[in-house]
Design a protein around this motif. Structure first.
Motif, PDB file in Angstrom:
ATOM      1  N   ILE A  98      -7.892   3.457  -1.125  1.00 61.72           N
ATOM      2  CA  ILE A  98      -8.258   2.386  -2.071  1.00 61.72           C
ATOM      3  C   ILE A  98      -8.251   1.030  -1.369  1.00 61.72           C
ATOM      4  O   ILE A  98      -9.093   0.174  -1.632  1.00 61.72           O
ATOM      5  CB  ILE A  98      -7.298   2.396  -3.286  1.00 61.72           C
ATOM      6  CG1 ILE A  98      -7.592   3.613  -4.162  1.00 61.72           C
ATOM      7  CG2 ILE A  98      -7.431   1.121  -4.101  1.00 61.72           C
ATOM      8  CD1 ILE A  98      -6.557   3.883  -5.235  1.00 61.72           C
ATOM      9  N   SER A  99      -7.318   0.851  -0.434  1.00 62.93           N
ATOM     10  CA  SER A  99      -7.243  -0.430   0.264  1.00 62.93           C
ATOM     11  C   SER A  99      -8.266  -0.563   1.386  1.00 62.93           C
ATOM     12  O   SER A  99      -8.750  -1.650   1.655  1.00 62.93           O
ATOM     13  CB  SER A  99      -5.843  -0.629   0.856  1.00 62.93           C
ATOM     14  OG  SER A  99      -4.992  -1.102  -0.131  1.00 62.93           O
ATOM     15  N   ARG A 150      -4.390   8.387  -0.955  1.00 62.68           N
ATOM     16  CA  ARG A 150      -5.148   7.756  -2.029  1.00 62.68           C
ATOM     17  C   ARG A 150      -4.978   6.236  -1.943  1.00 62.68           C
ATOM     18  O   ARG A 150      -5.949   5.474  -2.021  1.00 62.68           O
ATOM     19  CB  ARG A 150      -4.636   8.283  -3.373  1.00 62.68           C
ATOM     20  CG  ARG A 150      -5.224   7.606  -4.591  1.00 62.68           C
ATOM     21  CD  ARG A 150      -4.602   8.213  -5.857  1.00 62.68           C
ATOM     22  NE  ARG A 150      -5.048   7.549  -7.068  1.00 62.68           N
ATOM     23  CZ  ARG A 150      -4.441   6.501  -7.614  1.00 62.68           C
ATOM     24  NH1 ARG A 150      -3.373   5.973  -7.038  1.00 62.68           N
ATOM     25  NH2 ARG A 150      -4.897   5.967  -8.730  1.00 62.68           N
ATOM     26  N   SER A 151      -3.738   5.825  -1.771  1.00 60.55           N
ATOM     27  CA  SER A 151      -3.454   4.394  -1.711  1.00 60.55           C
ATOM     28  C   SER A 151      -4.126   3.737  -0.505  1.00 60.55           C
ATOM     29  O   SER A 151      -4.695   2.650  -0.609  1.00 60.55           O
ATOM     30  CB  SER A 151      -1.939   4.198  -1.659  1.00 60.55           C
ATOM     31  OG  SER A 151      -1.610   2.889  -1.982  1.00 60.55           O
ATOM     32  N   ILE A 210       0.840  -1.201   0.000  1.00 64.49           N
ATOM     33  CA  ILE A 210       0.000   0.000   0.000  1.00 64.49           C
ATOM     34  C   ILE A 210       0.879   1.257   0.000  1.00 64.49           C
ATOM     35  O   ILE A 210       0.672   2.186  -0.774  1.00 64.49           O
ATOM     36  CB  ILE A 210      -0.947  -0.004   1.221  1.00 64.49           C
ATOM     37  CG1 ILE A 210      -1.936  -1.175   1.091  1.00 64.49           C
ATOM     38  CG2 ILE A 210      -1.702   1.317   1.345  1.00 64.49           C
ATOM     39  CD1 ILE A 210      -2.693  -1.494   2.363  1.00 64.49           C
ATOM     40  N   GLU A 252     -11.765   7.265  -2.086  1.00 67.35           N
ATOM     41  CA  GLU A 252     -10.504   7.659  -2.728  1.00 67.35           C
ATOM     42  C   GLU A 252     -10.358   9.166  -2.947  1.00 67.35           C
ATOM     43  O   GLU A 252      -9.439   9.791  -2.418  1.00 67.35           O
ATOM     44  CB  GLU A 252     -10.363   6.912  -4.059  1.00 67.35           C
ATOM     45  CG  GLU A 252      -9.117   7.284  -4.827  1.00 67.35           C
ATOM     46  CD  GLU A 252      -9.138   6.744  -6.254  1.00 67.35           C
ATOM     47  OE1 GLU A 252      -9.929   5.831  -6.556  1.00 67.35           O
ATOM     48  OE2 GLU A 252      -8.354   7.268  -7.069  1.00 67.35           O
ATOM     49  N   MET A 253     -11.269   9.742  -3.720  1.00 66.12           N
ATOM     50  CA  MET A 253     -11.139  11.171  -4.008  1.00 66.12           C
ATOM     51  C   MET A 253     -11.689  12.022  -2.867  1.00 66.12           C
ATOM     52  O   MET A 253     -11.166  13.084  -2.559  1.00 66.12           O
ATOM     53  CB  MET A 253     -11.858  11.529  -5.316  1.00 66.12           C
ATOM     54  CG  MET A 253     -11.158  11.058  -6.572  1.00 66.12           C
ATOM     55  SD  MET A 253      -9.386  11.417  -6.609  1.00 66.12           S
ATOM     56  CE  MET A 253      -9.382  13.058  -7.295  1.00 66.12           C
ATOM     57  N   PRO A 275     -12.475   1.947  -0.690  1.00 70.18           N
ATOM     58  CA  PRO A 275     -12.214   2.498  -2.028  1.00 70.18           C
ATOM     59  C   PRO A 275     -13.144   3.646  -2.424  1.00 70.18           C
ATOM     60  O   PRO A 275     -12.745   4.524  -3.175  1.00 70.18           O
ATOM     61  CB  PRO A 275     -12.411   1.309  -2.959  1.00 70.18           C
ATOM     62  CG  PRO A 275     -12.551   0.108  -2.132  1.00 70.18           C
ATOM     63  CD  PRO A 275     -12.690   0.496  -0.699  1.00 70.18           C
ATOM     64  N   GLU A 276     -14.372   3.629  -1.928  1.00 68.22           N
ATOM     65  CA  GLU A 276     -15.318   4.686  -2.318  1.00 68.22           C
ATOM     66  C   GLU A 276     -14.803   6.063  -1.911  1.00 68.22           C
ATOM     67  O   GLU A 276     -15.202   7.082  -2.441  1.00 68.22           O
ATOM     68  CB  GLU A 276     -16.692   4.463  -1.673  1.00 68.22           C
ATOM     69  CG  GLU A 276     -17.489   3.316  -2.263  1.00 68.22           C
ATOM     70  CD  GLU A 276     -17.092   1.962  -1.694  1.00 68.22           C
ATOM     71  OE1 GLU A 276     -16.123   1.909  -0.899  1.00 68.22           O
ATOM     72  OE2 GLU A 276     -17.724   0.959  -2.060  1.00 68.22           O
TER      73      GLU A 276
END
Lengths: 295, 426
Positions: free
Chosen positions: A263-264, A259-260, A8, A270-271, A267-268
């Motif tokens: 995602i792990s 971000r990483s 990650i 992320e941004m 994930p929803e």
């Protein structure tokens, strides 16, 4: 568990390494010329495409595949010279105009460069094939990490140190800092601002094009690839502080790693997570972590 | 900028028409009685920018190849064909260009459209404009059910989710012991629908699988390093994706760099847009890979397909993508429908007569015969199979080639996708 953590983190740091180069290009141009260069993402795409062509030419002419990184970096740097053309051919006409004109011009550049890329390289994604895997993999605490990713991270770190040295230890760096702080005073002291601007803008462009070239073995070039990154680069700039190179470095790390992790873990987010940080920074430190009042 | 491009295309179209006039008289054919002598204008909506540009370009090239051949062999009932190409961009602008094709250029039919957002916007407009419209692509189920339930003028592409359905039916055959799955699909209706459909089919096929991770990166992402780290962490037995553009290549490459598929099965439902970029160096053998519609290396491929692939490769130095095949069938079916209608009335058919003739018509595509279902949906074959390195290319192909017809893999007219799947008797 440790391996997952390493995966990650390495994913985030690799992303940050590329993001830093683009954001640094954005920062150096803003810091000195006070132009918010929307086209820096397009320079990144241009570097990526040129990187593919340079590597393709190199291997087609018998260059040993193991050395592909040399034409890659040279191609990326060489196309950065487009900065000279853009600065002398376009930007110098809008320095004294309203900021809106500068934004419009750099946005027009985004569209023009996208068309130019399509005319030159076509519409299909292009890539360097499997060269990415040439350098093999490293085992770090049980995780498998592509050696190429480590090379990019190291290169980005070296560039960050190099820029730090350039800005703090060289005459050019002192002039840049002086120009960034007070353009009129610098001019009064005999600094030729045309000379400074063309070099600064080219440096900013080269950082972006080199970023594009370095990332390309790990991915594929698509004409709109700059758009994806520019949005994150803006987040980096806000977090780090407009015009600050140290801010670009820390901001890129924050965005890349967050971000990483997002995602792990979820994930929803992320941004959303990145923009929550942006909002938090804007509230807590409106100038960003390393921004100054002048910038 | 868009205007400039349109102007350029206008000039290019004019040049093409002028070129057509220059054909030798023998090749131009003789107009039949009741058939006008001027060229028949066909509007094309093609996307050539952004992520769908490769398939849009492939569709346009397939259409141009068709037009060149048809014009050389006498046109449609002796009328030369003139293509008027407009750009597909956002729904609003594309709708305007679509209207312009019909109102200003006076085309007899409009063909093309790839993005679901655009085709959903074009559907209702096609119904208003009383002109047949044959869509290349862009017909995810939910959107179609909501906005184009009973089209009169619109002819729609095959259900996009068919790829995921076919992959779902083949998964138990090739990957029996799979217990946990993860999905990485693009964050738009196609990606979400494919993932949902794939899981529904697996369940129906009796595979008791548990989804352990679902990722929906935005379209256009070029770095999946972090996504791959998340997949490694979730450790699924199988990874499914409906990526179909450059992102399929990137995912494959970045996965190979960390050896992701060493201990994991992979299902890539569609690589039809970028199949030749899936190089052997980073695309392992044994993944279930879909070619969407046209499989260029099929030893059983038709002479037409072989000629098309040969000439395409020679001209563009790349291999065609699946959209060439959709596009070729669309325009060929228009020709067949016009000829069918003419046979009955001995007059160049009206637009309404063409639509009537298109319903149920069969025509040659590059990958064999296709047809329009009476409810205006395209019927074709899908190709999926396990990736292999045993070929003469530097990229993977599939072997065995499983050919699945949409007659069995697409929901019947009027039914809801998931209701239909859940009603299967397996």
């Amino acid at each position: 568990m440790t391996a997952n953590l390493v995966n990650i983190l390495m994913g985030g740091v690799f992303h940050a390494a590329i993001l830093f180069l683009v954001a640094a290009g954005l920062q150096v141009v803003f810091g000195v010329q006070k132009i918010f260069n929307l086209a820096c993402g397009s320079f990144y795409a241009l570097g990526a495409y040129t990187g593919v062509s340079a590597v393709g030419y190199f291997t087609a002419h018998g260059g040993p595949p193991a050395l592909f990184i040399i034409p890659l970096a040279l191609g990326g740097l060489a196309v950065g010279l487009v900065g000279v053309v853009v600065e002398r051919g376009l930007l110098r006409f809008v320095y004294d105009r309203d900021e809106t004109f500068q934004l419009l011009l750099t946005f027009a550049l985004v569209l023009m460069l996208e068309d130019l890329i399509r005319m030159t390289w076509g519409t299909a994604p292009v890539s360097t094939g499997g060269l990415y895997l040439n350098y093999g993999q490293a085992r770090i605490l049980g995780a498998t990490v592509p050696v190429y990713n480590l090379i990019v991270i190291a290169a980005s770190l070296a560039i960050a140190l190099g820029i730090g040295w350039l800005l703090s230890r060289t005459v050019f760096g002192r002039i840049i800092r002086a120009a960034a702080d007070n353009r009129e005073m610098a001019e009064a002291l005999g600094v030729d601002m045309r000379w400074v601007y063309v070099r600064v803008f080219t440096l900013g462009t080269m950082l972006g094009t080199l970023g594009g070239a370095l990332v390309i073995p790990a991915t594929a070039a698509m004409s709109e690839m700059g758009i994806e990154l520019i949005v994150e680069a803006f987040a980096v700039v806000v977090i780090g502080g407009l015009g600050s190179m140290r801010g670009a470095f820390v901001g890129a790390l924050v965005v890349g790693v967050l971000r990483s992790v997002a995602i792990s873990v979820y994930p929803e987010l992320e941004m959303l997570l990145i923009y929550l940080i942006v909002i938090a920074v804007l509230i807590w430190r409106p100038r960003g972590l390393f921004g100054t009042a002048a910038a | 900028m868009a205007t400039t491009r349109r102007e350029f295309l206008k000039v290019a179209g004019g040049a093409a028409a002028a070129g057509a006039v220059g054909f030798p008289a023998v090749a131009r054919g003789q107009a039949r009685p009741g058939v006008p002598s001027d060229p028949v204008k066909i509007g094309i909506i093609a996307i050539r920018a952004g992520i769908a540009a490769p398939v849009g370009t492939a569709g346009l090239r397939g259409t141009e190849w068709w037009a060149e051949r048809v014009n050389k062999s006498g046109g449609i009932l002796g009328r030369q064909v003139q293509l008027i190409v407009e750009e597909e961009s956002n729904p609003k602008d594309t709708v305007e260009r679509y209207r312009k094709l019909i109102l200003q250029d006076k085309v007899e039919v409009v063909i093309g459209g790839i993005s679901t957002g655009v085709t959903l916007a074009l559907g209702p407009v096609a119904e208003e404009m009383d002109t047949p419209w044959l869509s290349w692509d862009g017909t995810t189920q939910k959107g179609v059910e909501e906005t184009m339930p009973n089209p009169k003028w619109a002819f729609k592409s095959v259900d996009n989710e068919v790829e995921a359905i076919v992959a779902g039916t083949l998964t138990p055959k090739y990957f029996k012991g799979v217990q946990t799955i993860a999905g990485i699909n693009n964050d738009y209706s196609y990606g979400h629908d494919c993932w949902e459909t794939y899981q529904a089919v697996l369940k129906k096929m009796g595979m008791n699988v548990k989804p352990v991770l679902e990722l929906f990166p935005k379209l256009g992402v070029t770095d999946f390093t972090s996504h791959i780290a998340a997949i490694q962490q979730a450790k699924p037995d199988l990874l499914m994706t409906s990526f179909w553009s450059g992102d399929a290549t990137i995912l494959m490459k970045q996965a190979a760099a960390v050896g992701l598929f060493k201990n994991m099965k992979g299902v890539f439902t569609t690589a039809g847009g970028v199949h030749d970029s899936l190089k052997k160096e980073f695309t392992p053998e044994g993944l279930l890979l879909g070619y969407n519609t046209m499989y260029f290396d099929d030893p059983k491929g038709s002479p037409l397909l072989k000629q098309f692939v040969r000439e395409y490769k020679a001209k563009y130095n790349e291999y065609p993508a699946y959209e060439s095949d959709h596009a070729y069938f669309n325009i060929e079916s228009y020709k067949v429908a016009v000829e069918k209608a003419y046979a009955q009335t001995k007059q160049w058919p009206t637009k309404a007569q063409v639509v009537k003739a298109l319903e149920g018509v069969e025509a040659e595509s590059l990958s064999g015969t296709r047809s329009w279902r009476p409810d205006h949906i395209q019927m074709c074959n899908f190709y999926q199979g396990l990736t292999t390195h045993k070929n003469n290319y530097d990229f993977v192909t599939i072997n065995p080639i499983e050919v699945v017809s949409t007659k069995t893999a697409m929901k019947p007219a009027g039914s809801k996708l998931l209701d239909w799947i859940n009603g299967w008797k397996v």
